[in-house]
Motif scaffolding. Structure first.
Motif, PDB file in Angstrom:
ATOM      1  N   ALA A  45      -3.347 -24.391   7.132  1.00 14.66           N
ATOM      2  CA  ALA A  45      -3.224 -25.864   6.811  1.00 14.66           C
ATOM      3  C   ALA A  45      -3.590 -25.833   5.298  1.00 14.66           C
ATOM      4  N   ASP A  46      -4.542 -24.947   4.566  1.00 10.12           N
ATOM      5  CA  ASP A  46      -4.654 -25.059   3.244  1.00 10.12           C
ATOM      6  C   ASP A  46      -3.534 -24.588   2.385  1.00 10.12           C
ATOM      7  N   ASP A  47      -2.707 -23.708   3.052  1.00 11.18           N
ATOM      8  CA  ASP A  47      -1.293 -23.252   2.343  1.00 11.18           C
ATOM      9  C   ASP A  47      -0.364 -24.604   2.517  1.00 11.18           C
ATOM     10  N   LEU A  48      -0.335 -25.284   3.568  1.00 12.44           N
ATOM     11  CA  LEU A  48       0.471 -26.361   3.466  1.00 12.44           C
ATOM     12  C   LEU A  48       0.133 -27.498   2.445  1.00 12.44           C
ATOM     13  N   ASP A  49      -1.296 -27.619   2.367  1.00 17.99           N
ATOM     14  CA  ASP A  49      -1.624 -28.647   1.317  1.00 17.99           C
ATOM     15  C   ASP A  49      -1.233 -28.086   0.053  1.00 17.99           C
ATOM     16  N   ARG A  50      -1.483 -26.851  -0.182  1.00 19.20           N
ATOM     17  CA  ARG A  50      -1.087 -26.449  -1.602  1.00 19.20           C
ATOM     18  C   ARG A  50       0.173 -26.245  -1.834  1.00 19.20           C
ATOM     19  N   ALA A  51       1.339 -26.011  -0.794  1.00 19.51           N
ATOM     20  CA  ALA A  51       2.697 -26.276  -1.000  1.00 19.51           C
ATOM     21  C   ALA A  51       3.010 -27.654  -1.305  1.00 19.51           C
ATOM     22  N   ALA A  81      -0.045 -22.151 -12.627  1.00 20.20           N
ATOM     23  CA  ALA A  81       0.214 -21.022 -11.212  1.00 20.20           C
ATOM     24  C   ALA A  81       0.546 -19.687 -11.716  1.00 20.20           C
ATOM     25  N   ALA A  82       0.806 -19.433 -12.761  1.00 20.51           N
ATOM     26  CA  ALA A  82       1.391 -18.077 -13.122  1.00 20.51           C
ATOM     27  C   ALA A  82       0.180 -17.105 -13.725  1.00 20.51           C
ATOM     28  N   ALA A  83       0.253 -16.005 -13.437  1.00 19.85           N
ATOM     29  CA  ALA A  83      -0.582 -14.862 -14.114  1.00 19.85           C
ATOM     30  C   ALA A  83       0.270 -13.986 -15.049  1.00 19.85           C
ATOM     31  N   TYR A  84      -0.125 -12.888 -15.605  1.00 14.40           N
ATOM     32  CA  TYR A  84       0.659 -12.148 -16.441  1.00 14.40           C
ATOM     33  C   TYR A  84       1.558 -11.425 -15.548  1.00 14.40           C
ATOM     34  N   PRO A  85       2.668 -11.199 -16.044  1.00 14.27           N
ATOM     35  CA  PRO A  85       3.708 -10.643 -15.044  1.00 14.27           C
ATOM     36  C   PRO A  85       3.334  -9.273 -14.922  1.00 14.27           C
ATOM     37  N   ARG A  86       3.817  -8.681 -13.764  1.00 16.84           N
ATOM     38  CA  ARG A  86       3.385  -7.207 -13.209  1.00 16.84           C
ATOM     39  C   ARG A  86       4.352  -6.824 -12.449  1.00 16.84           C
ATOM     40  N   LEU A  87       4.703  -5.490 -12.641  1.00 15.60           N
ATOM     41  CA  LEU A  87       5.684  -4.755 -11.755  1.00 15.60           C
ATOM     42  C   LEU A  87       4.924  -4.515 -10.563  1.00 15.60           C
ATOM     43  N   THR A  88       5.685  -4.640  -9.360  1.00 18.19           N
ATOM     44  CA  THR A  88       5.123  -4.257  -8.111  1.00 18.19           C
ATOM     45  C   THR A  88       6.132  -3.948  -7.077  1.00 18.19           C
ATOM     46  N   SER A  89       5.826  -3.187  -5.900  1.00 20.22           N
ATOM     47  CA  SER A  89       6.628  -2.831  -4.904  1.00 20.22           C
ATOM     48  C   SER A  89       5.869  -2.822  -3.821  1.00 20.22           C
ATOM     49  N   HIS A  90       6.313  -3.873  -3.011  1.00 22.93           N
ATOM     50  CA  HIS A  90       5.509  -4.084  -1.746  1.00 22.93           C
ATOM     51  C   HIS A  90       6.478  -4.322  -0.407  1.00 22.93           C
ATOM     52  N   LEU A  97       9.119  -7.864 -10.653  1.00 24.27           N
ATOM     53  CA  LEU A  97       8.104  -8.417 -11.181  1.00 24.27           C
ATOM     54  C   LEU A  97       7.619  -9.845 -10.344  1.00 24.27           C
ATOM     55  N   HIS A  98       6.223  -9.565 -10.481  1.00 20.76           N
ATOM     56  CA  HIS A  98       5.563 -10.910 -10.077  1.00 20.76           C
ATOM     57  C   HIS A  98       4.752 -11.602 -11.154  1.00 20.76           C
ATOM     58  N   TYR A  99       4.822 -12.777 -10.861  1.00 21.92           N
ATOM     59  CA  TYR A  99       3.959 -13.641 -11.971  1.00 21.92           C
ATOM     60  C   TYR A  99       2.763 -14.424 -11.334  1.00 21.92           C
ATOM     61  N   ARG A 100       2.191 -13.716 -10.594  1.00 23.36           N
ATOM     62  CA  ARG A 100       0.926 -14.060  -9.782  1.00 23.36           C
ATOM     63  C   ARG A 100       0.281 -12.811  -9.569  1.00 23.36           C
ATOM     64  N   LEU A 110       3.808 -20.122  -3.404  1.00 17.27           N
ATOM     65  CA  LEU A 110       4.901 -21.050  -3.473  1.00 17.27           C
ATOM     66  C   LEU A 110       4.908 -21.911  -4.863  1.00 17.27           C
ATOM     67  N   PHE A 111       3.578 -22.207  -5.348  1.00 13.89           N
ATOM     68  CA  PHE A 111       3.442 -23.028  -6.428  1.00 13.89           C
ATOM     69  C   PHE A 111       3.991 -22.221  -7.627  1.00 13.89           C
ATOM     70  N   THR A 112       3.793 -20.647  -7.584  1.00 12.94           N
ATOM     71  CA  THR A 112       4.110 -19.793  -8.696  1.00 12.94           C
ATOM     72  C   THR A 112       5.763 -19.800  -8.670  1.00 12.94           C
ATOM     73  N   LEU A 113       6.091 -19.410  -7.476  1.00  8.41           N
ATOM     74  CA  LEU A 113       7.635 -19.402  -7.228  1.00  8.41           C
ATOM     75  C   LEU A 113       8.184 -20.663  -7.842  1.00  8.41           C
ATOM     76  N   PHE A 114       8.026 -21.767  -7.349  1.00  2.22           N
ATOM     77  CA  PHE A 114       8.671 -22.806  -7.854  1.00  2.22           C
ATOM     78  C   PHE A 114       8.583 -23.230  -9.338  1.00  2.22           C
ATOM     79  N   ALA A 115       7.326 -22.938  -9.742  1.00  4.22           N
ATOM     80  CA  ALA A 115       7.096 -23.178 -11.383  1.00  4.22           C
ATOM     81  C   ALA A 115       7.959 -22.213 -12.259  1.00  4.22           C
ATOM     82  N   VAL A 116       7.809 -20.766 -11.951  1.00  6.89           N
ATOM     83  CA  VAL A 116       8.654 -19.933 -12.618  1.00  6.89           C
ATOM     84  C   VAL A 116      10.155 -19.787 -12.182  1.00  6.89           C
ATOM     85  N   GLY A 117      10.276 -20.145 -11.064  1.00  7.82           N
ATOM     86  CA  GLY A 117      11.825 -20.022 -10.786  1.00  7.82           C
ATOM     87  C   GLY A 117      12.492 -21.275 -11.480  1.00  7.82           C
ATOM     88  N   THR A 118      11.847 -22.256 -11.498  1.00 15.62           N
ATOM     89  CA  THR A 118      12.338 -23.576 -12.093  1.00 15.62           C
ATOM     90  C   THR A 118      12.613 -23.373 -13.787  1.00 15.62           C
TER      91      THR A 118
END
Length: 174
Positions: A45-51, A81-90, A97-100, A110-118
């Motif tokens: 439910a916290d994820d839903l509120d943050r989304a 939302a964003a943190a420094y960019p970093r390479l990741t493989s998961h 790149l992840h910006y979180r 989602l907050f980061t995806l929406f902010a950086v993607g937009t």
């Protein structure tokens, strides 16, 4: 070639969720999975509120009066939302790149995806490429991903509806 996952797909997901808000954490999880997101932990439910907070902030960006206001609102989202960019493989998705920070709950992702993607969408395609449908009775938000950058309607249905309305108005005058 692997494209940046924060681009067009992220801004389109923001529009889809903003236009039809998820009503439960399970619905949010299902719609995110359907959009291709890998969920690394249970959705709460916290994820839903943050989304929902992310979508509220994103819609303020959509409705901004001008480019500077849009940039200011989006910069606030990015700062939150964003943190420094970093390479990741998961999850077998390959290097990207992840910006979180790692291991964030879905609402924060989602907050980061929406902010950086937009931000990437607007910086790469033009600050005007985020809007609401021009049909008076339609309030749908969308990202203009057209080749020309002149998309005025959220769908072909709304474009056709407006064309018929204009045709009938011209026919009534003559």
């Amino acid at each position: 070639m692997r494209l940046n996952p924060y681009g067009e797909d992220a801004v389109n997901l923001a529009a889809a969720l903003a236009n039809r808000r998820p009503e439960s954490a399970d619905e949010l999880a299902d719609r995110c999975r359907a959009a291709g997101l890998t969920l690394e932990r249970p959705v709460t439910a916290d994820d839903l509120d943050r989304a929902r907070a992310a979508l509220n902030a994103w819609e303020r960006v959509v409705d901004a009066a001008g480019e500077q206001e849009r940039a200011d609102l989006l910069n606030r989202m990015l700062a939150e939302a964003a943190a420094y960019p970093r390479l990741t493989s998961h999850s077998g998705t390959g290097w990207h790149l992840h910006y979180r920070d790692a291991e964030q709950p879905l609402g924060s992702v989602l907050f980061t995806l929406f902010a950086v993607g937009t931000a990437l969408h607007l910086a790469g395609r033009g600050m005007h490429r985020l809007r609401r449908c021009e049909v008076a009775e339609c309030d749908t938000a969308f990202a203009d991903t057209s080749r020309t950058g002149r998309q005025r309607y959220c769908s072909q249905r709304c474009a056709n509806r407006d064309a018929v309305r204009r045709h009938r108005a011209r026919a009534a005058v003559t």
